[in-house]
Design an enzyme around this catalytic site. Structure first.
Site, short mmCIF file in Angstrom:
data_model
loop_
_atom_site.label_atom_id
_atom_site.label_comp_id
_atom_site.label_asym_id
_atom_site.label_seq_id
_atom_site.Cartn_x
_atom_site.Cartn_y
_atom_site.Cartn_z
N ARG A 111 0.85 -1.20 0.00
CA ARG A 111 0.00 0.00 0.00
C ARG A 111 0.88 1.24 0.00
O ARG A 111 1.08 1.90 1.03
CB ARG A 111 -0.95 -0.02 1.19
CG ARG A 111 -2.02 -1.09 1.03
CD ARG A 111 -3.20 -0.88 1.93
NE ARG A 111 -4.33 -1.68 1.49
CZ ARG A 111 -5.51 -1.69 2.09
NH1 ARG A 111 -5.72 -0.95 3.15
NH2 ARG A 111 -6.50 -2.44 1.64
N GLN A 133 -1.35 2.39 -5.83
CA GLN A 133 -2.78 2.61 -5.55
C GLN A 133 -3.66 2.13 -6.69
O GLN A 133 -4.75 1.62 -6.46
CB GLN A 133 -3.02 4.09 -5.29
CG GLN A 133 -2.55 4.55 -3.92
CD GLN A 133 -2.84 6.02 -3.67
OE1 GLN A 133 -3.24 6.74 -4.58
NE2 GLN A 133 -2.64 6.46 -2.45
N SER A 181 -8.66 -2.50 -1.87
CA SER A 181 -9.40 -1.28 -1.62
C SER A 181 -10.63 -1.18 -2.53
O SER A 181 -11.70 -0.74 -2.10
CB SER A 181 -8.51 -0.05 -1.82
OG SER A 181 -7.49 -0.02 -0.85
N TYR A 185 -2.37 -0.48 7.90
CA TYR A 185 -3.30 -1.35 8.62
C TYR A 185 -3.21 -1.05 10.12
O TYR A 185 -2.26 -0.44 10.61
CB TYR A 185 -2.97 -2.81 8.39
CG TYR A 185 -3.23 -3.29 6.97
CD1 TYR A 185 -4.49 -3.70 6.57
CD2 TYR A 185 -2.20 -3.33 6.04
CE1 TYR A 185 -4.72 -4.14 5.28
CE2 TYR A 185 -2.42 -3.77 4.74
CZ TYR A 185 -3.68 -4.17 4.38
OH TYR A 185 -3.93 -4.60 3.09
#
Length: 499
Positions: free
Chosen positions: A176, A181, A187, A282
């Protein structure tokens, strides 16, 4: 000399020109040698380094039909397929692979794909879910496979892929970071799951989400608590808020507070000050004191709310248990629980993964396939993620696995039969130093005597000037005019000075 430099295109031409021009050319020391070198450099282009990897035009991509129960997604949409074909790949789609996602065989054929009966025999195989034991045997040896694999929970699957000397990438292991992205399928699916969780809750809830005042009476808005402020949690918060509910949210990461409040939701906080920020964005496992305070907060909230949506996950570990059986039984009859972590064991003690059932009057929704319940949307987003990730492996239209690439190394779990998981820990970027506090300069105490003296002298000078003008004025009209002018100047000065 300029003529030779401009007209010379080869060593041979330079030699002929030198001979024709006579002895004066040879008398210039070093010029002949320099000229020949320049001509040689001009005539011989610099060789380019060969591009590593296999050209796209020599590779095939296979997209099998998903075999997982209730799985309706497909790895590639027709639009993503067209992009890969334009790059040079040959794409083989298994018959009816996209039918559940509303993509027909004709849609794929229209963009240049081939309908195949055995897509597993391709050089690169793309799927959504990991392969079953039977499907592993269909892979071609030393081929490449990309899908959600969850390597921490599926060691036997990794072992079987190793035996076939394969290259395997796990979409859920993509780091991440900013550059990755566009590849972040987790996601994309979490966004859909959060939205769908609120829709399922509203479908099973016995009242409106929004408050209303009607002729028949007043309807209070539903109270929704979302635990976890990641992508799924924020999606659920936004959806519930748009439906008119009163939304509360909790997360162990302090950075989430601003995002939650930007949706208009209330962020619940504890008195225990501890950051839950883990590696890669996270959450991490919290201390015993924090968990005890957290449980007390949830116990209180469960008695008040109508809908509970939990999204808390820790990578590589079972989902943390946040809601006990006693908390569930304290909720009002008709309340809704949607456990988005049910596939990893669930955040609620009474969750049954994959099921919708009622416990003590509280409706539990433990579906593990929420993204698949919006198959067209989720397939489109996943296809964008996986196709762009595939095109990032290598360069200049060549497929090449470069283990020095941070995204490739983080996501590859098996390389040429060798286990590569877990990847090395991500590089920690040092935090920027906090800006030094600017010392406030305390202004000196004003000298009121000097200020008053200055004002009095100013007024005295002005009035004295007016008086002097009155004495020397030729008539009374001039005096009146100058008095008016002076007073208007004073009033104007004070008016503008105060702005």
């Amino acid at each position: 000399m300029l003529l030779l430099l401009k007209t010379c295109t080869s060593v041979r031409e330079a030699s002929l020109l030198v001979a024709q021009k006579g002895s004066w050319t040879l008398s210039v020391k070093g010029f002949h040698t320099s000229l020949l070198r320049r001509c040689k450099a001009k005539s011989e282009p610099v060789p380019k380094a060969p591009v590593k990897g296999i050209p796209y035009s020599k590779m095939t991509i296979g997209v099998p039909k998903e075999s997982w129960k209730n799985e309706r997604r497909v790895a590639l949409s027709p639009a993503a397929t067209a992009t890969l074909i334009k790059k040079g790949f040959q794409v083989n789609i298994e018959k009816d692979a996209g039918l559940e996602a509303k993509f027909s065989n004709a849609d794929y054929e229209a963009v240049g794909a081939k309908i195949s009966t055995n897509a597993f025999q391709s050089d690169i195989v793309l799927k959504v879910r990991g392969p079953s034991a039977a499907e592993v045997g269909k892979f071609r040896n030393a081929s490449t496979f990309i899908s959600f694999l969850y390597p921490g929970q599926n060691p036997d699957l990794l072992k079987s892929l190793q035996e076939r000397q394969m290259n395997a990438f796990s979409m859920d292991c993509i780091p991440r970071i900013s550059r990755a992205q566009v590849f972040d399928a987790l996601s994309s699916m979490a966004n859909i799951a959060g939205y769908k969780a609120v829709v399922e809750a509203a479908n099973n809830f016995g009242r409106f989400f929004t408050g209303q005042i009607t002729a028949a009476g007043k309807v209070p808005p539903a109270k929704v608590l979302v635990i976890g402020g990641g992508v799924a949690g924020l999606s659920a918060i936004g959806t519930a808020k748009n439906m008119g509910a009163i939304v509360r949210a909790f997360d162990t990461r302090a950075a989430v507070k601003e995002q939650v409040e930007s949706f208009g939701a209330e962020f619940l906080e504890l008195n225990v000050k501890e950051s839950g920020e883990g590696i890669g964005g996270y959450a991490k496992v919290m201390s015993k004191e924090f968990i005890e305070a957290e449980m007390a907060l949830f116990a209180k909230q469960c008695k008040e709310i109508d809908v509970l949506i939990t999204t808390a996950l820790i990578p590589g570990k079972p989902a943390p248990k946040l809601i006990s059986k006693e908390m569930v039984e304290s909720m009002k009859p008709g309340s809704i629980i949607v456990d988005l972590a049910s596939e990893a064991g669930g955040n609620v003690a009474t969750t049954r993964p994959g099921e919708l059932y009622v416990h003590n009057g509280v409706i539990h929704i433990g579906y593990t396939d929420l993204p698949s319940r919006l198959p067209t949307q989720s397939s489109t987003l996943y296809a964008n993620n996986i196709s762009k990730f595939l095109l990032s492996i290598g360069e200049q239209d060549h497929f090449h696995i470069n283990l020095e690439d941070e995204v490739v190394r983080g996501s590859i779990v098996v390389h040429e039969g060798k286990l590569m998981w877990p990847p090395p820990p991500p590089k920690e970027v040092p935090a920027a130093p906090a800006p030094k506090a600017v010392e406030k300069v305390i202004p000196p105490e004003p000298n009121y005597f000097n200020i008053t003296l200055k004002d009095s002298l100013l007024y005295t000078s002005g009035l004295s000037t007016l008086l002097g003008l009155g004495i020397v004025s030729p008539n009374a009209a001039f005096t009146t005019m100058m008095t008016t002018f002076g007073l208007s100047g004073i009033v104007g000065y004070h008016t503008l000075y105060g702005v």
